[in-house]
Design a protein around this motif. Structure first.
Motif, PDB file in Angstrom:
ATOM      1  N   ARG A   1     111.397   7.381  10.964  1.00  0.00           N
ATOM      2  CA  ARG A   1     111.972   7.365   9.615  1.00  0.00           C
ATOM      3  C   ARG A   1     111.809   8.726   8.948  1.00  0.00           C
ATOM      4  NH1 ARG A   1     109.379   2.059   9.369  1.00  0.00           N
ATOM      5  NH2 ARG A   1     111.001   0.442   9.411  1.00  0.00           N
ATOM      6  N   ARG A   2     110.642   9.321   9.072  1.00  0.00           N
ATOM      7  CA  ARG A   2     110.414  10.627   8.454  1.00  0.00           C
ATOM      8  C   ARG A   2     111.379  11.668   9.014  1.00  0.00           C
ATOM      9  NH1 ARG A   2     104.896   8.899   8.580  1.00  0.00           N
ATOM     10  NH2 ARG A   2     104.648   9.734  10.690  1.00  0.00           N
ATOM     11  N   GLN A   3     111.576  11.641  10.322  1.00  0.00           N
ATOM     12  CA  GLN A   3     112.475  12.609  10.934  1.00  0.00           C
ATOM     13  C   GLN A   3     113.923  12.375  10.509  1.00  0.00           C
ATOM     14  OE1 GLN A   3     111.984  13.546  15.116  1.00  0.00           O
ATOM     15  NE2 GLN A   3     109.939  12.648  15.133  1.00  0.00           N
TER      16      GLN A   3
ATOM     17  N   ASP B   1     114.949  10.908   7.724  1.00  0.00           N
ATOM     18  CA  ASP B   1     115.082  11.267   6.317  1.00  0.00           C
ATOM     19  C   ASP B   1     115.147  12.779   6.133  1.00  0.00           C
ATOM     20  OD1 ASP B   1     115.033   8.612   5.670  1.00  0.00           O
ATOM     21  OD2 ASP B   1     112.990   8.604   4.871  1.00  0.00           O
TER      22      ASP B   1
ATOM     23  N   ASP C   1     107.523   4.786  11.779  1.00  0.00           N
ATOM     24  CA  ASP C   1     107.291   5.594  10.580  1.00  0.00           C
ATOM     25  C   ASP C   1     107.654   7.053  10.830  1.00  0.00           C
ATOM     26  OD1 ASP C   1     106.450   3.439   9.086  1.00  0.00           O
ATOM     27  OD2 ASP C   1     104.327   3.740   9.548  1.00  0.00           O
ATOM     28  N   ASP C   2     107.281   7.566  11.985  1.00  0.00           N
ATOM     29  CA  ASP C   2     107.631   8.953  12.308  1.00  0.00           C
ATOM     30  C   ASP C   2     109.131   9.101  12.479  1.00  0.00           C
ATOM     31  OD1 ASP C   2     106.814  11.710  13.080  1.00  0.00           O
ATOM     32  OD2 ASP C   2     107.740  11.133  14.981  1.00  0.00           O
TER      33      ASP C   2
END
Length: 208
Positions: free
Chosen positions: A194-196, A198, A191-192
């Protein structure tokens, strides 16, 4: 009006991380570049020509000849692919890692468009010339992998994905390259990651 061409090398649809990140990029680009054209070229859609006859045509051209018959047809199909690729001033590639390298369909794309007089020239004393240089084309590349990651040992694989593809881009003369990476590894925080990825995609797309 400018054009962004997204060339995708993943066949996994909604399950693809590289395609998901690319969508974040193109959506942000659309918001930031009103009026620009966005085109998606899925390399798995059957539009890439077979290049068996084209390979013979390439050597005919190298020898100073003119392709004829099936060779001429293959050469013309390769030219259409090349012109589609070079029709955009902005190009986004989404590239998942397959077996340490790139998907075979992306290698097919490279082999189809990388032709003498189009992508490169060659001199027996000076070597290659890079024929896409000086056009002002900008390139962004989404690199994804699930097992390999920066800092891991060779037991988790080796990155022949970005090293190979970046080298090819520079060989063509395309040197304005931005990278977006997603390498969460098997034990990482997906999840982290993916956030980075994005956030990086949005940052690049806004000014692309």
């Amino acid at each position: 009006m400018s054009k962004l061409l997204h060339i995708s090398a993943s066949p996994r649809g909604e399950d693809s991380e590289s395609l998901r990140i690319a969508r974040t990029f193109t959506e942000t680009y659309a918001e930031s570049h009103a009026g620009d054209q966005i085109e998606h070229w899925d390399l798995w859609d059957g539009s890439l020509p077979d290049f068996a006859a084209g390979a013979r045509a390439k050597m005919t051209v190298f020898g100073g000849g003119e392709p004829r018959g099936a060779e001429a047809e293959a050469w013309a199909a390769a030219r259409r692919a090349f012109e589609r690729f070079t029709s955009a001033g902005r190009v986004l590639f989404s590239v998942p890692m397959w077996n340490g390298s790139v998907p075979y369909v992306l290698k097919q794309f490279i082999d189809v468009v990388s032709q003498p007089g189009w992508i490169f020239g060659v001199d027996p004393e000076k070597g290659y010339s890079h024929l896409l240089a000086g056009r002002g084309t900008r390139v962004a590349v989404v690199y994804t992998s699930a097992v390999w990651g920066p800092g891991l040992g060779p037991e988790f694989g080796t990155d022949f994905q970005s090293t190979y593809f970046t080298d090819w881009l520079r060989w063509t003369g395309l040197t304005d390259i931005s990278e977006i990476r997603f390498h969460p590894t098997l034990t990482g925080d997906w999840d982290d990651a993916r956030r980075q990825a994005d956030a990086r995609a949005r940052e690049i797309a806004k000014g692309f």
